[in-house]
Design a protein around this motif. Structure first.
Motif, short mmCIF file in Angstrom:
data_model
loop_
_atom_site.label_atom_id
_atom_site.label_comp_id
_atom_site.label_asym_id
_atom_site.label_seq_id
_atom_site.Cartn_x
_atom_site.Cartn_y
_atom_site.Cartn_z
N ARG A 102 72.08 27.40 92.74
CA ARG A 102 72.02 28.86 92.85
C ARG A 102 73.36 29.49 92.44
NH1 ARG A 102 69.52 29.33 98.58
NH2 ARG A 102 71.01 31.01 98.64
N LEU A 107 71.48 32.70 90.53
CA LEU A 107 70.10 33.11 90.80
C LEU A 107 69.70 32.69 92.20
CD1 LEU A 107 68.26 31.84 87.58
CD2 LEU A 107 68.91 34.20 88.10
N ASN A 108 68.78 33.43 92.78
CA ASN A 108 68.07 32.99 93.97
C ASN A 108 66.71 32.53 93.52
OD1 ASN A 108 69.93 33.50 96.13
ND2 ASN A 108 69.63 35.69 95.72
N GLU A 111 64.00 34.17 90.82
CA GLU A 111 64.70 35.06 89.88
C GLU A 111 64.86 34.41 88.51
OE1 GLU A 111 67.45 37.57 93.03
OE2 GLU A 111 68.42 36.03 91.81
N THR A 112 65.06 35.27 87.53
CA THR A 112 65.26 34.85 86.15
C THR A 112 66.58 35.42 85.66
OG1 THR A 112 62.87 34.81 85.77
CG2 THR A 112 64.26 34.94 83.81
N THR A 113 67.30 34.64 84.84
CA THR A 113 68.57 35.13 84.30
C THR A 113 68.33 36.41 83.49
OG1 THR A 113 68.31 33.67 82.38
CG2 THR A 113 69.67 32.85 84.20
N THR A 119 64.43 30.49 84.78
CA THR A 119 63.87 30.94 86.05
C THR A 119 64.05 29.80 87.05
OG1 THR A 119 62.24 32.40 85.04
CG2 THR A 119 61.75 31.63 87.26
N GLU A 121 62.86 28.20 90.64
CA GLU A 121 61.77 28.23 91.61
C GLU A 121 61.88 27.07 92.58
OE1 GLU A 121 58.05 28.08 89.52
OE2 GLU A 121 58.06 30.23 89.15
#
Length: 161
Positions: A102, A107-108, A111-113, A119, A121
């Motif tokens: 992360r 990203l969490n 989310e996608t850059t 992405t 997941e």
């Protein structure tokens, strides 16, 4: 693609999936998989088309899409990074790997850059428990993933640019 073109593509996709699977017993999952395989997701606009085609409620279709983690309502980035969060991976330091990933990707989960490339997941078992912690990156399963190994795998993706 124009909005009309997107709508036509969605209608063609759903109609094709309904034609292939509607006569099968319990076809909803197969239809959802077919739509997601073609479009990268099951868009909200597909739900009423599928419901009407199967003569079931929109709530039933939406309930299945939202229940199963595999289905998504928005298309993922070009590359999908999935980190296993199941017990075997957790016991092998997957939480530390998750924090590293992360931070690296900024990203969490879900989310996608900003550039649409990656992405992130969560997955709740990749079936690779003996080689924990595991990740699936761009459809390829990787075991015994460490932060160093993750860096190498992401560098390889970046090299594809």
């Amino acid at each position: 693609m124009s909005i009309a073109g997107e709508t036509e593509k969605l209608q063609r996709c759903v109609s094709g999936a309904l034609a292939r699977f509607a006569c099968e017993p319990g076809p909803l999952l197969e239809i959802l998989h077919a739509v997601q395989d073609e479009l990268g997701c099951v868009p909200a606009d597909a739900v009423p088309l599928i419901a009407d085609g199967l003569n079931i409620s929109r709530a039933e279709v939406h309930g299945v899409v939202s229940f199963y983690h595999h289905f998504r309502e928005q298309a993922p980035g070009r590359y999908l990074v999935q980190l296993c969060r199941a017990e075997a991976c957790q016991s092998m330091n997957a939480r530390a790997l998750e924090e590293f990933v992360r931070g690296k990707l900024r990203l969490n989960f879900g989310e996608t850059t900003p550039d649409g490339r990656i992405t992130l997941e969560p997955v709740y078992c990749l079936g690779n428990c003996a080689c924990a912690p595991s990740a699936m990156i761009d459809g390829k399963l990787h075991g015994r993933v460490t932060p160093k190994r993750f860096d190498q795998l992401i560098d390889a993706l970046e090299a594809r640019r």
